[in-house]
Scaffold this motif. Sequence first.
Motif: not given
Length: 323
Positions: A93-113
């Motif tokens: 199992v691998g994961s990553k850090w360094g980006y924060t998800y910011t879209a709040d479960w929307s496809t229309e967000a100005d910034k997604h990460e």
Amino acid sequence: MPFARLANATTPTCHIGLGLAAVGRPGYINLGRDEDLGEDRSVEALRTRTHELLDAAYAQGVRYFDAARSYGRSEEFLADWLRDRPGLDDIVVGSKWGYTYTADWSTEADKHEVKDHTLAAYERQRAESDALLGDRLDLYQIHSVTPDSPALTDKELHAKLAEAAAQGLTVGFSTSGPAQADAIRAALAVTVDGEPLFRTVQSTYNALETSAAPALAEAHDAGLTVIVKEGMANGRLAGPHAPDVVKEIAGATGLGCDAVALAAVLRQPWAGVVLSGAATTNQLASNLHAAVVDLDDDQLSRLATLVEEPPAYWERRARLPWH
């Protein structure tokens, strides 16, 4: 190294992993996603879809699963799946850090990460990943390192990562952008107490973007496990979007364009794991056929004509819409 578990696997698909970027959140840049996911992109719909993909992947021999803090709820979905299958001890199992998800479960967000490679971001996101995955987390990667990333020069961060490695967590990094080779070589030079810090590298490599290959070969020779992402160029090498050359070779093999694209990556001697980014179980099954595609020299030469200059490739990728 947790990837030693893959060396004991005997299925043809053990060098193919499943990446969860496309199903851990409602919006992503892969082509054809509207058809793949349909209108219901609720949390529970994507949780169910992710679990179905994980079940299908495991049943067909896939043993590496790749998430990230910025892939929406991918870690949560993966953790739920693992919790219900406590006996699975042959996976990585691998994961990553360094980006924060910011879209709040929307496809229309100005910034997604939002990117942040600071020590504070690592400590915050490590705690979040640990809360979900606990001791099932084998590999933690810095997400999308570029040559100017502070993660390459922050000695305090390096010390914290080395501390995590000493406690059994494998530390790696991923790369993005037209200067991937430079980022890889800079990361290979990072040491703590005279020992190399990173044990894995995850980079974009496909029939259109091959520029990282020499540096990935150097990483492999240095003992790192190489994980390849975006082997189908975010859908540009799959199905209806594929160049004619790929369609012709797919026709000759009797398999899909996606299988041909991934097969070209799998045959690279430095490629330890090649990720499928499938969003449906049918896509996954087609992707996994890559393990049995035998491309001849003429077909490989024809695929080589598709290579784009890195700035052009990454500029086009940057224009792909989130949808």
